[in-house]
Design a protein around this motif. Structure first.
Motif, PDB file in Angstrom:
ATOM      1  N   GLU A 388       0.576  -1.127  -0.024  1.00  0.00           N
ATOM      2  CA  GLU A 388      -0.084  -0.087  -0.105  1.00  0.00           C
ATOM      3  C   GLU A 388       0.924   1.241   0.152  1.00  0.00           C
ATOM      4  OE1 GLU A 388      -2.490  -0.382   3.461  1.00  0.00           O
ATOM      5  OE2 GLU A 388      -3.451  -2.393   2.640  1.00  0.00           O
ATOM      6  N   LYS A 389       0.880   1.987  -1.074  1.00  0.00           N
ATOM      7  CA  LYS A 389       1.693   3.147  -1.341  1.00  0.00           C
ATOM      8  C   LYS A 389       0.941   4.231  -1.585  1.00  0.00           C
ATOM      9  CE  LYS A 389       5.498   3.086  -3.865  1.00  0.00           C
ATOM     10  NZ  LYS A 389       6.192   2.994  -5.013  1.00  0.00           N
ATOM     11  N   GLU A 390       1.200   5.349  -0.915  1.00  0.00           N
ATOM     12  CA  GLU A 390       0.563   6.816  -1.022  1.00  0.00           C
ATOM     13  C   GLU A 390       1.687   7.831  -1.352  1.00  0.00           C
ATOM     14  OE1 GLU A 390      -3.425   8.740   0.773  1.00  0.00           O
ATOM     15  OE2 GLU A 390      -1.720   8.329   2.189  1.00  0.00           O
ATOM     16  N   GLN A 391       1.504   8.731  -2.156  1.00  0.00           N
ATOM     17  CA  GLN A 391       2.543   9.604  -2.558  1.00  0.00           C
ATOM     18  C   GLN A 391       1.951  10.875  -3.129  1.00  0.00           C
ATOM     19  OE1 GLN A 391       4.779   7.500  -5.745  1.00  0.00           O
ATOM     20  NE2 GLN A 391       3.945   9.095  -7.138  1.00  0.00           N
ATOM     21  N   TRP A 392       2.373  12.286  -2.833  1.00  0.00           N
ATOM     22  CA  TRP A 392       1.803  13.290  -3.412  1.00  0.00           C
ATOM     23  C   TRP A 392       3.015  14.568  -3.342  1.00  0.00           C
ATOM     24  CZ3 TRP A 392       2.587  17.386   0.008  1.00  0.00           C
ATOM     25  CH2 TRP A 392       2.728  17.258   1.397  1.00  0.00           C
ATOM     26  N   HIS A 416       6.235  13.804  -1.115  1.00  0.00           N
ATOM     27  CA  HIS A 416       6.024  12.960   0.277  1.00  0.00           C
ATOM     28  C   HIS A 416       5.560  11.665  -0.166  1.00  0.00           C
ATOM     29  CE1 HIS A 416       4.180  11.164   3.806  1.00  0.00           C
ATOM     30  NE2 HIS A 416       4.993  11.815   4.294  1.00  0.00           N
ATOM     31  N   LEU A 417       6.223  10.561   0.345  1.00  0.00           N
ATOM     32  CA  LEU A 417       5.863   9.114   0.065  1.00  0.00           C
ATOM     33  C   LEU A 417       5.650   8.463   1.397  1.00  0.00           C
ATOM     34  CD1 LEU A 417       7.208   6.791  -2.760  1.00  0.00           C
ATOM     35  CD2 LEU A 417       7.016   5.960  -0.502  1.00  0.00           C
ATOM     36  N   PRO A 448       8.536   2.659   5.259  1.00  0.00           N
ATOM     37  CA  PRO A 448       9.257   3.773   5.058  1.00  0.00           C
ATOM     38  C   PRO A 448       8.283   4.987   4.949  1.00  0.00           C
ATOM     39  CG  PRO A 448       9.295   2.457   3.134  1.00  0.00           C
ATOM     40  CD  PRO A 448       8.555   1.719   4.199  1.00  0.00           C
ATOM     41  N   ASP A 449       9.003   6.237   5.271  1.00  0.00           N
ATOM     42  CA  ASP A 449       8.181   7.566   5.147  1.00  0.00           C
ATOM     43  C   ASP A 449       9.173   8.472   4.583  1.00  0.00           C
ATOM     44  OD1 ASP A 449       5.269   8.915   5.865  1.00  0.00           O
ATOM     45  OD2 ASP A 449       7.200  10.291   6.078  1.00  0.00           O
ATOM     46  N   ARG A 482      14.361  13.669   4.184  1.00  0.00           N
ATOM     47  CA  ARG A 482      13.984  13.166   5.212  1.00  0.00           C
ATOM     48  C   ARG A 482      13.558  11.627   5.079  1.00  0.00           C
ATOM     49  NH1 ARG A 482       9.897  11.502   7.491  1.00  0.00           N
ATOM     50  NH2 ARG A 482       8.549  12.541   6.097  1.00  0.00           N
ATOM     51  N   ARG A 483      14.139  10.686   5.759  1.00  0.00           N
ATOM     52  CA  ARG A 483      13.635   9.359   5.661  1.00  0.00           C
ATOM     53  C   ARG A 483      13.457   8.652   7.267  1.00  0.00           C
ATOM     54  NH1 ARG A 483      16.692   4.011   3.295  1.00  0.00           N
ATOM     55  NH2 ARG A 483      17.389   4.136   5.596  1.00  0.00           N
TER      56      ARG A 483
END
Length: 808
Positions: A388-392, A416-417, A448-449, A482-483
């Protein structure tokens, strides 16, 4: 042969005749007014020194005027470079200066080009008519397969012929005709580019000249992520994809030396655009996409574009869906012809799972007493696995032109991911099982973020010093990423490859396992300068220099420790191109790169950045805007590569005495041979070796962390009928060959090469385009690469897509 359609027109009434006369008079007045304006208006033009027929075509496109000239008259002449604000007549006079040709103004805003000594009565009838069309921009769409301009290599809108490095432009027309549904698939007919295949989770498989590529969108870096969390860009959002081969640190900062992939987004247009696309395919694929653009106000100072899609599909194996939701709005504000601000946003959500498995070599490319392992075998855990991935992203592209000399640009984006990846994967056969039928598996959770901020400030000056034309660029960019990474892994149940059984997932395997949780921040500041110098009509020298400062800090949130590392590097490039005037442009270049290497040696000293350098020579041939061919030879050396410390008895520390060398030959061409036939062809030979290493078994061997076949070849043809009863019907076909590649560090494992066929059928109607595409047409089963004998990956099977697109 064009068709002439005759229609019966009934006699008009006296009233109708009078109305028609008034309309005709009004139309004539409008045409005369438009012609008068085109003749007197000052327009911005930018035309390099090139063959006269190409320059006249470019002038017509950029100004909208009509130019008539005989083919024989233009042949053998080279136009002077022209950049600035001119009337149509001034621009023509400057292009023709010194050629012995003159311009004659005709009625209706038309111009003819003739020899100076020709009289009006003796002049031959012109045989070439050039009508104004939209000029190609390095930041916009390309009509057809062949591009003529790029910004990826110089950050300025530059002719491909004047770029002293090998570069490919994959246009939207091309990759849509081939049915590409990912960036990997769009690049598969490009020289020197290889991959494991198209995945549902990431595009990390791509390799350029033997190294991982640096990935950019609109000239700004995308988040640098772990492999499975890569930022996804759907090809439907793009106008073109460009591959710059070789180091590019001089403009972009830290990166690998093999090459850079830069994607160019769809931007708002003044011309209204309305498009709906419906797509169906195998694995129950259903997709709906839309693309809408145009002017918001009457003056065309506000332009919008909204692009998006929604997809629902099944994976080739396993009880999983492959779903995507995507939206990308943008707004352009143009208060004047010299100022433009484009606001951009994007949102993507993927709900899917892995579309490939790690399988042992025994049973795939090597014999197994139990037989062959099926490519459709699912080796995961149905009740555990998910992705499940969300990125913008939010950002803008700004440009202001002060005058004919100075232009300033600022491009900015925040991305951002976030990802939740639950995975079960194999790590080779169980040595305790004498039957060789059982595979050991691990289960893992990765969350991860990422957040990345990038801003690039550019100042461009276009001027002359004596006989030298300059396009100078200076800039400063800043990047901060930033990770926050959280991972947990544990050994799970083994899996029988020949008698698969899917039991309930045992969550207790994680009991007692310690997760990894880190917070890392990477920052980079870079100052760069570049000058493109054109000496007369034939020589172009490009030189650039950059200085970077980078800092990386990492905090272990579990153990409470932290480390910090600072690096700096100077990189550069120099390249020379000779414009022969007949479309030939030999070039030579030298470029360098750097990449921070995290970690320390056994004495605690931080590693230095790896350093890359490339020498390249080649020739480009572009006799018209319908043909582009590039041939090149290159050698890349990456130094400061980590290798085992020979003085460390435990073998747990590394030193930076390693070196990797990549050298090869590349041939690539795109051509629209006539109105019916288009062609794309490529061949590359790439030899990658460890030339220095303390591991004797891998010395002079090819590294196997990514697929590196020596030989790649491809050919794509597309033929469209342009007349007769079936006008608009077209057929496409392609063949791709990937040679053998090593699959073990000592190169003892050989991954066999393979050849795949693709096909396309399309039909163009007014407002409609219908197509049917098939990748890997014959559903060939093959291994696309192996990390080692424990982890091999099957390539993509047959993919069939039926697409209907409606424009109005």
């Amino acid at each position: 042969m064009s068709r002439i359609t005759r229609r019966f027109v009934p006699p008009a009434s006296r009233c109708n005749r009078s109305r028609l006369l008034r309309l005709n008079a009004l139309a004539a007045a409008m045409l005369l007014a438009a012609a008068s304006y085109a003749q007197s208006a000052r327009l911005n033009v930018d035309i390099p020194a090139e063959p006269l027929d190409k320059a006249l075509n470019a002038l017509a496109r950029q100004t909208g005027i009509q130019i008539l000239f005989a083919s024989d008259t233009a042949r053998g002449h080279t136009a002077n470079a022209l950049k600035g604000s001119y009337t149509a007549r001034e621009a023509l006079d400057k292009l023709l200066s010194g050629s012995g040709l003159v311009v004659r103004e005709q009625a209706g805003g038309t111009y003819t080009v003739q020899p100076a000594d020709a009289t009006r009565g003796e002049a031959a009838l012109p045989t070439v008519t050039v009508n104004g069309e939209a000029a190609e921009s390095a930041y916009g769409p390309v009509n057809g397969y062949v591009a003529t301009r790029t910004a990826s290599a110089t950050k300025t809108d530059t002719s491909l012929l004047e770029t002293p490095q090998s570069i490919s432009v994959i246009t939207r027309d091309r990759y849509e005709a081939q049915g590409a549904q990912s960036i990997n698939e769009a690049l598969r007919y490009s020289a020197g580019v290889s991959s494991y295949g198209a995945g549902t989770r990431s595009d990390w498989y791509t390799v350029v000249r033997g190294f991982d590529p640096n990935v950019y969108l609109d000239g700004l870096a995308l988040p640098t992520t772990i492999n499975l969390a890569s930022w996804r860009v759907d090809p439907y959002l793009l106008e073109r994809i460009e591959v710059l081969r070789g180091p590019s640190s001089v403009l972009y900062g830290q990166g690998q030396p093999g090459g850079t992939v830069n994607m160019v987004s769809k931007l708002p247009t003044a011309t209204p655009l309305h498009e709906i696309e419906v797509q169906f395919g195998n694995n129950a694929r259903r997709q709906l996409a839309g693309d809408f653009s145009g002017a918001i106000d009457e003056d065309g100072k506000l332009l919008y574009r909204v692009t998006g899609l929604v997809r629902d599909s099944n994976l080739p194996f396993g009880p999983f869906k492959d779903q995507r939701l995507l939206l990308a709005p943008s707004l352009t504000i143009k208060p004047s012809g010299d100022t433009s601000l484009t606001l951009q946003a994007s949102y993507l959500r993927d709900r899917t799972n892995s579309s490939d498995n790690f399988l042992p070599a025994a049973g795939t490319i090597l014999p197994n007493p139990n037989g062959h392992i099926s490519s459709s075998l699912f080796t995961g855990s149905p009740d555990f696995d998910r992705y499940e991935k969300e990125q913008w992203s939010l950002g803008y592209l700004f440009e202001h032109r002060f005058d004919e000399t100075w232009t300033v640009r600022q491009n900015l984006r925040y991305s951002h991911l976030s990802l939740k990846d639950y995975m079960t994967y194999g790590v080779g056969l169980d040595a305790s099982d004498a039957t060789q039928s059982t595979m050991i598996r691990y289960a893992g959770i990765a969350k991860p973020d990422y957040g990345r901020f990038t801003v690039d400030n550019q100042l461009q000056a276009t001027f002359r010093t004596g006989g030298i034309a300059h396009t100078a660029l200076a800039g400063v960019d800043y990047q901060r990423q930033r990770r926050n990474n959280w991972e947990l892994y544990a050994l799970t149940s083994s899996f029988n490859l020949y008698r698969p059984s899917y039991t309930a997932f045992d969550w207790s395997i994680f009991d007692g396992s310690t997760p990894e949780s880190t917070l890392s921040i990477q920052e980079q500041v870079g100052l760069y300068a570049q000058d493109q110098l054109k000496f007369g009509q034939h020589w172009v020298l490009t030189a650039g220099l950059r200085r970077d400062w980078s800092k990386t800090s990492t905090e272990d949130l579990i153990n409470g420790t932290s480390t910090a590392q600072k690096d700096s590097a100077t990189t550069g490039r120099i390249g020379l191109v000779y414009l022969a005037g007949n479309g030939l442009a030999p070039f030579v270049s030298y470029s360098t790169s750097f990449m921070p290497e995290l970690g320390t040696d056994r004495f605690g000293a931080p590693f230095k950045p790896t350093r890359g350098k490339q020498v390249e020579a080649g020739v480009k041939y572009q006799p018209s805007d319908k043909t582009a061919i590039t041939a090149s030879v290159f050698e890349i050396r990456q130094q400061n590569v980590t290798t085992i410390d020979p003085n460390d008895p435990a073998g747990t520390h590394y030193v930076q005495t390693g070196e990797v060398r990549s050298r090869g030959v590349e041939l690539e061409g795109s051509a629209e041979l006539n109105r019916n036939l288009k062609l794309v062809a490529s061949y590359s030979y790439t030899d990658v070796k460890n030339t220095q290493t303390n591991d004797a078994a891998s010395l002079d061997k090819t590294p196997i962390d990514i697929p590196r076949p020596r030989h790649l070849a491809s050919l794509w043809l597309d033929y469209t009928l342009r007349g007769g009863q079936f006008s608009g019907l077209g057929f496409g076909g392609g063949v791709r060959h990937v040679g053998n590649s090593p699959g073990a560090s000592d190169n003892s494992l050989n991954v066999p090469g393979y050849t795949l066929f693709d096909a396309a059928l399309h039909y163009e109607l007014p407002k409609w385009r219908l197509s049917l595409t098939a990748s890997n047409l014959f559903n060939k089963e093959y291994i696309s690469g192996c990390y080692d004998a424990t982890r091999c990956i099957y390539g993509n099977g047959r993919t069939v897509l039926a697409t209907a697109r409606y424009n109005w």
